[in-house]
Design an enzyme around this catalytic site. Structure first.
Site, PDB file in Angstrom:
ATOM      1  N   GLU A  51       0.722  -1.259   0.095  1.00  0.00           N
ATOM      2  CA  GLU A  51      -0.126  -0.105  -0.069  1.00  0.00           C
ATOM      3  C   GLU A  51       0.856   1.210   0.066  1.00  0.00           C
ATOM      4  OE1 GLU A  51      -3.682   2.207   2.430  1.00  0.00           O
ATOM      5  OE2 GLU A  51      -2.796   0.580   3.424  1.00  0.00           O
TER       6      GLU A  51
ATOM      7  N   LYS B 201      -2.665  -2.272  -2.595  1.00  0.00           N
ATOM      8  CA  LYS B 201      -3.937  -1.106  -2.119  1.00  0.00           C
ATOM      9  C   LYS B 201      -3.303   0.219  -2.595  1.00  0.00           C
ATOM     10  CE  LYS B 201      -6.607  -0.077   1.691  1.00  0.00           C
ATOM     11  NZ  LYS B 201      -7.014  -0.236   3.197  1.00  0.00           N
TER      12      LYS B 201
END
Length: 296
Positions: A175, A212
């Protein structure tokens, strides 16, 4: 690795609920839920209250596997129980795949980015994650400016730790968030995508990750990542957008599903009756599911 859960994450319809607020973000989450800072005196009391909030969410009839594929947990949540079962096992019994947030927060901003703080106990955390039947992990860093060297350092760090997570038999959610308020957001995304692709192309056939990412400025900009053979799934963070705005932007991106936190819990309040709470959560879940599955 649980192959049934892997297939669900690859091909299932739904989204991932982010329930992983840690020490720094928990007061904000509680305040949004209607519990002010003066309602608790110690960190232990704060974490008890947030676990009560999360328990209310995951035990709600609105929180089911027909709309929710997985849930990301804070470490303390993983070690606590819901209705007599460890949280990961409770979720898995509902058909919801459990993930664990493993980062220790963000370093101070330097050269336009915030790297992750060192994860000194990563090996032990991964051992415990396996013990608690986690499927994967999640770790976050943030990009504020289009500094190529700094963005490369962010992505390098994510994948270096990601490989340690893979070696432990868990699936990492990589992420590198791009700040939605960055004046160079689109340029940051250009640089970041190139760096991510470089790392993905260097992975072996048995090294598969999830990504993500902030919803991109240009619709379907991450199609190469969605289609990459080393990527199990690309999920989107809400990044400070309201649920309505995040859903609208998400619908424009084929193959990307939500992994929302604030946007998921928007409108929930400790003082709501169970009927009001469950209806608010159901409306939220259904709208995020629709944005994840039913594209324009």
């Amino acid at each position: 690795m649980n192959n049934q859960q892997l297939e669900r994450m690859k091909h299932g319809n739904g989204f991932i609920a982010a329930l992983d607020q840690s020490g720094g973000s928990t007061p904000k989450a509680l305040a949004a839920y209607g519990i002010p800072k003066d309602a608790y005196k110690t960190e232990a009391e704060m974490f008890d209250l947030v676990h009560e909030m999360r328990t209310r969410i995951v035990t709600s009839p609105a929180f089911q596997s027909d709309h929710i594929l997985g849930a990301i947990l804070f470490e303390q949540t993983m070690d606590r129980k819901v209705e007599g079962k460890y949280t990961g096992d409770y979720l898995a019994d509902k058909g919801i795949v459990p993930f664990l947030k493993v980062d220790k927060g963000l370093a101070e901003e330097e050269n336009g980015v915030q790297l992750m703080k060192p994860i000194d106990d990563l090996e032990e955390t991964l051992r415990r994650a396996n013990e608690r039947n986690m499927f994967g992990t999640k770790m976050r860093s943030v990009i504020h400016e289009a500094n190529k060297d700094s963005i490369k350092a962010i992505v390098d760090q994510q994948f270096e730790i990601g490989k340690q997570i893979l070696a432990a038999g868990l699936v990492p959610i990589i992420e590198p968030e791009v700040n939605i308020h960055s004046e160079e957001k689109a340029k940051c995304e250009d640089i970041m995508k190139e760096e991510i692709l470089n790392h993905l192309n260097a992975l072996s056939d048995d090294q598969n990750v999830m990504l993500k990412l902030t919803i991109p400025t240009k619709a379907n900009f991450y199609k190469e990542l969605v289609d990459h053979p080393r990527v199990i799934r690309v999920v989107a963070l809400s990044g400070g957008y309201s649920r309505e705005e995040a859903n609208k932007k998400l619908k424009e991106n084929d193959g990307i599903i939500a992994s929302f936190s604030r946007a998921l819990t928007e409108g929930l309040n400790v003082n709501q009756s169970d009927e009001e709470f469950n209806q608010t959560l159901e409306d939220s879940v259904r709208s995020i599911y629709d944005a994840s599955v039913n594209k324009n």
